[in-house]
Design an enzyme around this catalytic site. Structure first.
Site, mmCIF file in Angstrom:
data_model
loop_
_atom_site.group_PDB
_atom_site.id
_atom_site.type_symbol
_atom_site.label_atom_id
_atom_site.label_comp_id
_atom_site.label_asym_id
_atom_site.label_seq_id
_atom_site.Cartn_x
_atom_site.Cartn_y
_atom_site.Cartn_z
ATOM 1 N N ALA A 182 10.095 6.256 13.704
ATOM 2 C CA ALA A 182 9.817 6.515 15.111
ATOM 3 C C ALA A 182 10.109 5.254 15.919
ATOM 4 C CB ALA A 182 8.364 6.939 15.278
ATOM 5 N N GLY A 240 9.225 7.759 9.988
ATOM 6 C CA GLY A 240 9.637 9.081 10.452
ATOM 7 C C GLY A 240 11.023 9.477 9.950
ATOM 8 N N GLU A 288 10.452 10.937 6.723
ATOM 9 C CA GLU A 288 9.764 12.216 6.925
ATOM 10 C C GLU A 288 10.727 13.305 7.398
ATOM 11 O OE1 GLU A 288 6.803 10.347 9.443
ATOM 12 O OE2 GLU A 288 5.246 10.772 7.970
HETATM 13 N N1 CO8 Z 1 11.906 1.470 16.504
HETATM 14 C C1 CO8 Z 1 12.560 0.830 17.488
HETATM 15 N N2 CO8 Z 1 13.563 -0.047 17.281
HETATM 16 C C2 CO8 Z 1 13.934 -0.270 16.014
HETATM 17 C C3 CO8 Z 1 13.308 0.367 14.930
HETATM 18 C C4 CO8 Z 1 12.249 1.273 15.213
HETATM 19 N N3 CO8 Z 1 11.608 1.964 14.253
HETATM 20 N N4 CO8 Z 1 13.883 -0.072 13.792
HETATM 21 C C5 CO8 Z 1 14.847 -0.937 14.152
HETATM 22 N N5 CO8 Z 1 14.876 -1.059 15.495
HETATM 23 C C6 CO8 Z 1 15.754 -1.910 16.290
HETATM 24 C C7 CO8 Z 1 15.325 -3.365 16.237
HETATM 25 O O1 CO8 Z 1 14.279 -3.614 17.146
HETATM 26 C C8 CO8 Z 1 16.599 -4.073 16.589
HETATM 27 O O2 CO8 Z 1 16.775 -4.020 17.975
HETATM 28 P P1 CO8 Z 1 17.334 -5.337 18.757
HETATM 29 O O3 CO8 Z 1 18.722 -5.554 18.222
HETATM 30 O O4 CO8 Z 1 17.328 -4.914 20.189
HETATM 31 O O5 CO8 Z 1 16.432 -6.452 18.437
HETATM 32 C C9 CO8 Z 1 17.677 -3.199 15.950
HETATM 33 O O6 CO8 Z 1 17.070 -1.913 15.732
HETATM 34 C C10 CO8 Z 1 18.158 -3.710 14.623
HETATM 35 O O7 CO8 Z 1 17.011 -3.971 13.840
HETATM 36 P P2 CO8 Z 1 16.810 -5.340 13.044
HETATM 37 O O8 CO8 Z 1 17.331 -6.491 13.844
HETATM 38 O O9 CO8 Z 1 15.382 -5.418 12.630
HETATM 39 O O10 CO8 Z 1 17.782 -5.098 11.802
HETATM 40 P P3 CO8 Z 1 17.557 -5.485 10.280
HETATM 41 O O11 CO8 Z 1 18.811 -5.049 9.588
HETATM 42 O O12 CO8 Z 1 17.119 -6.889 10.125
HETATM 43 O O13 CO8 Z 1 16.329 -4.548 9.791
HETATM 44 C C11 CO8 Z 1 15.100 -2.532 9.538
HETATM 45 C C12 CO8 Z 1 16.450 -3.157 9.849
HETATM 46 C C13 CO8 Z 1 14.714 -2.835 8.106
HETATM 47 C C14 CO8 Z 1 15.248 -1.031 9.722
HETATM 48 C C15 CO8 Z 1 14.008 -3.096 10.465
HETATM 49 O O14 CO8 Z 1 14.480 -2.984 11.806
HETATM 50 C C16 CO8 Z 1 12.696 -2.391 10.401
HETATM 51 O O15 CO8 Z 1 11.890 -2.677 9.532
HETATM 52 N N6 CO8 Z 1 12.432 -1.444 11.351
HETATM 53 C C17 CO8 Z 1 11.148 -0.812 11.520
HETATM 54 C C18 CO8 Z 1 10.874 0.177 10.421
HETATM 55 C C19 CO8 Z 1 9.539 0.813 10.646
HETATM 56 O O16 CO8 Z 1 8.500 0.192 10.677
HETATM 57 N N7 CO8 Z 1 9.532 2.162 10.770
HETATM 58 C C20 CO8 Z 1 8.348 2.948 10.926
HETATM 59 C C21 CO8 Z 1 8.109 3.239 12.357
HETATM 60 S S1 CO8 Z 1 6.595 4.121 12.622
HETATM 61 C C22 CO8 Z 1 6.999 5.731 12.235
HETATM 62 O O17 CO8 Z 1 8.089 6.045 11.857
HETATM 63 C C23 CO8 Z 1 5.924 6.724 12.402
HETATM 64 C C24 CO8 Z 1 6.476 8.154 12.363
HETATM 65 C C25 CO8 Z 1 5.421 9.048 12.895
HETATM 66 C C26 CO8 Z 1 5.965 10.420 13.252
HETATM 67 C C27 CO8 Z 1 4.889 11.230 13.866
HETATM 68 C C28 CO8 Z 1 5.389 12.564 14.415
HETATM 69 C C29 CO8 Z 1 4.339 13.511 14.707
#
Ligand code: CO8
Length: 262
Positions: free
Chosen positions: A69, A113, A116
């Protein structure tokens, strides 16, 4: 229909085609915001209603199926507002309404998500570079769309607890061994292999496919006895279809069957 967060395409050669949905927010690694989930739901329902489509494929990019998400979008949500307007959750169950087979083609990360959404699909085909995880615990929340429900049903409590409580990410090979994914294929051929699976499904009888999907899903919603009863009723119902007569006649005639969803 014009979409901003997804791409749609139609693939295939046969009478029934494959509806392809590509999650497309590359700068955010396909982070799932309300708009993307609304569009995904609309595209799924549109393909489901289209008589020319047999199977639906949902995919992302080579780097990310979806990174979860959208954290930036939801960071300031408060409980009352979120609960009242069903922010985040309002559009996450649309996938469950789809009757046609849906395949997730997962390359790169499928986190939170993203994992999921993949689990909501009927099959997950993973590229060998795929990684699955439920990192919500690291940002102060818990999974909200099946990470504590579908995941343990898929891989069991021990492995699911490890992923949900410790943010353990798993490889495609682990996901395969643990039963989370149907197949693992080389990343370079992921889409070719998934489209080939979809084409195979497109050539089968749609009524039987609907019934088979409903019956497998029933296994997660009922006791064994009720599930077996449900399966038996659907099995009997198949004998009311022309596809049953065609399928069995074709087998005995040693020729390919021509199903008509009738
Ligand atoms: N949300 C928003 N932005 C994101 C997300 C995210 N989940 N993941 C990555 N991005 C963005 C980063 O902020 C970054 O943006 P910017 O270039 O502007 O700084 C860009 O994508 C690239 O990301 P990274 O620089 O971090 O790239 P890396 O290659 O170093 O890492 C990762 C990639 C491993 C994917 C890392 O970005 C990461 O860990 N992301 C977050 C993962 C996370 O925590 N996901 C869980 C989110 S909570 C959730 O999913 C709850 C679901 C609930 C659903 C409920 C429905 C009813």
């Amino acid at each position: 229909m014009t979409y901003e967060c997804i791409l749609t395409d139609v693939r295939g050669e046969g009478a029934l085609k494959t509806g392809l949905i590509t999650l497309n927010r590359p700068k955010q690694m396909n982070a799932l915001n309300d708009q993307l989930m609304d569009e995904l739901g609309q595209a799924l329902l549109a393909f489901d209603a289209d008589d020319g489509i047999g199977c639906i494929v949902v995919t992302g990019s080579e780097k990310a199926f979806a990174a979860g998400a959208d954290i930036a979008a939801m960071k300031d949500y408060d409980f009352a507002h979120t609960y009242r307007h069903e922010y985040i959750s309002r559009n996450w169950e649309t996938m469950r309404k789809v009757r046609k087979p849906v395949i997730a083609a997962v390359a790169g990360v499928a986190l939170g998500g993203g994992c999921e959404v993949a689990m909501m699909c009927d099959m997950i085909v993973a590229a060998d570079n795929a990684r699955f995880g439920q990192p919500e615990i690291t940002i102060g929340v818990i999974p909200g769309a099946g990470g504590t429900q579908r995941l343990p049903r898929a891989i069991g409590k021990a492995k699911a607890m490890d992923m949900v409580l410790t943010n353990r990410w798993i490889t495609a090979a682990e996901a395969d061994a643990w039963g989370l994914v149907s197949r693992v294929v080389p990343a370079a051929t992921l889409m070719d292999e998934v489209i080939a699976i979809a084409e195979k499904i497109n050539g089968l009888g749609q009524l039987a496919l609907f019934a088979a999907k409903e019956s497998v899903n029933r296994a997660f919603e009922s006791s064994l006895n009720d599930g077996l009863w449900y399966e038996r009723r659907l099995f009997h119902a198949m004998f009311g279809t022309a596809d049953q007569r065609e399928g069995m006649a074709a087998f005995l005639d040693k020729r390919p069957a021509k199903f008509n969803a009738a």
